[in-house]
Write an enzyme that holds these catalytic residues in place. Structure first.
Site, mmCIF file in Angstrom:
data_model
loop_
_atom_site.group_PDB
_atom_site.id
_atom_site.type_symbol
_atom_site.label_atom_id
_atom_site.label_comp_id
_atom_site.label_asym_id
_atom_site.label_seq_id
_atom_site.Cartn_x
_atom_site.Cartn_y
_atom_site.Cartn_z
ATOM 1 C CG ASP A 114 -8.331 -1.034 5.371
ATOM 2 O OD1 ASP A 114 -9.151 -1.467 4.545
ATOM 3 O OD2 ASP A 114 -7.429 -1.718 5.869
ATOM 4 N NE ARG A 146 -7.809 -4.119 3.738
ATOM 5 C CZ ARG A 146 -6.777 -4.653 4.385
ATOM 6 N NH1 ARG A 146 -6.304 -5.818 3.999
ATOM 7 N NH2 ARG A 146 -6.227 -4.048 5.409
#
Ligand SMILES: [Zn+2]
Length: 418
Positions: free
Chosen positions: A330, A332
């Site tokens: 990830d 983000r």
């Protein structure tokens, strides 16, 4: 024969501070008085006025470059901002003047033309980094929710025919580099160097202009959709529902069934409408972080890898396949996400429509209270998205249901490539 641009062909390098002429207006990030804080000046029409690194519109700056290069846009065009002011007033809130609370957007971005009026009179070209407008949105799932009696038409928030009245704000990223470095617990030098190198040296000022502390990165921003009473958002006595949604074009727009993104988004909107109709407000934050901020090419590569691996697409190998392709699970970085909530003056969220621990942790650690977490109802999960949802629950995402053990996880299978 392309039109010749009327502007000078002479290239002005800004990689070192100008030795002559007046210094650009200083930005004192976090100052309570906007005139003390100073405007963000990122336009290219008057390079001596610029007080930031980078420019407006994120990645779309490259299209602007093509428009200028091809002669369809004058590079010295100054925006006529007549009638563009916000339809609704948001802020200022106390959080706007705490330097560490908001580091990735300009809280004055929507009201720049109002609070910096005197600079406009002096010929400064200051562009808003936030625009606020009103809209009616209509989604088939919301009409279905009305038909099934889960949502009511009240004629004000939800109109007959399923039109939902919203206020929406588009927000461009504006990064205060010292604050950003602090948020990630790294030095500003380390941050600047990585940004310089990982953009292929696109912004030399990152490493040569320590006097410029604000950077407008070439990335997508975010959109806020507000349902109900705007005053209720920052009022702790009124109920507030929030969903922070990271873009998933394949599901959000095209209805792909491999993930739960659109069903979750629509469920978030439904909870927002219910909360607004109780006299509160609902906020959907839509962040342009496609494919966990890895981009759609990486995402589709991962889909293929998942579905072609031995044993097929399985919940127990869900996160592993992403890491094989991208190097991480990830990207983000939810650490920056709460900024928009502080811009809205939020101090408490009654209903947080999300299962993500990363989002929950980032929001609560930034000082916002979350009263209740709401997971996606089971009957809204598409069959092929079972792999995603069970893998997330097993990895510790919030759920009120059962969490599968390693053996059962391996049994949760998705469709093949067909
Ligand atoms: Zn998705």
């Amino acid at each position: 024969m392309p039109k010749q641009n009327s502007v000078s062909r002479h290239i002005v390098l800004t990689s070192h501070p100008s030795r002559s002429g007046p210094k650009p207006i200083a930005i004192n990030w976090g100052a309570a008085d906007p005139m003390q804080r100073g405007p963000v000046i990122a336009t290219l029409t008057k390079s001596a006025h610029r007080n930031v690194i980078g420019t407006h519109s994120g990645g779309y700056a490259v299209y602007r470059a093509l428009a200028v290069a091809s002669g369809s846009l004058q590079s010295d065009h100054i925006a006529d901002l007549t009638n563009t002011s916000p339809t609704e007033r948001i802020g200022p809130y106390p959080s706007w003047s705490v330097a560490d609370k908001i580091v990735s957007l300009d809280p004055y971005g929507a009201i720049a033309s109002e609070v910096f009026a005197s600079y406009y009179e002096q010929g400064y070209d200051i562009r808003p980094t936030i625009a606020i407008t009103k809209a009616h949105i209509n989604m088939p799932e919301l009409q279905e929710a009305i038909a099934k009696g889960r949502l009511q038409v009240d004629g004000k928030i939800m109109k007959p025919g399923g039109d939902l009245v919203v206020t929406k704000a588009a927000i461009e990223p504006v990064w205060y580099l010292p604050g950003l470095a602090k948020r990630f617990n790294i030095t500003e030098g380390e941050l600047r160097r990585a940004l310089f190198e990982q953009t292929g040296g696109m912004f030399p000022e990152l490493v040569t202009r320590s006097d410029l502390e604000v950077f407008l990165p070439p990335i997508g921003g975010l959109t806020v959709y507000i349902v109900g009473d705007l005053e209720a958002i920052a009022d702790p006595n009124k109920p507030l529902a929030v969903r922070v949604h990271d873009e998933c074009n394949g599901s959000d727009v095209f209805g792909s069934d491999i993930c739960t993104c659109r069903p979750y988004l629509v469920h978030g909107i439904e909870v927002c409408v219910q909360t607004a109709q109780e006299g509160g407000a609902g906020v959907i934050v839509y962040c342009r972080k496609e494919g966990r901020a890895l981009g759609e090419v990486t995402k589709f590569l991962v889909y293929n890898a998942r579905k072609r691996q031995e044993g097929g697409d399985r919940a127990d190998a869900y996160f592993e396949r992403t890491e094989c392709v991208a190097g991480v699970q990830d990207m983000r970085f939810q650490e920056l996400m709460p900024d928009v909530l502080h811009w809205l003056g939020i101090t408490r969220i009654d209903r947080m429509v999300s299962m993500s621990n990363m989002k929950f942790d980032a929001i609560t650690q930034s000082g916002i209270e979350i009263v209740e977490r709401i997971a996606i109802p089971d009957d809204l999960i598409p069959q092929d998205a079972r792999v995603e949802i069970e893998a997330k629950k097993a990895a510790g995402y919030f759920t009120t249901g059962d969490v599968l053990d390693a053996n059962s996880l391996a049994d949760v299978k998705g469709r093949g490539l067909e």
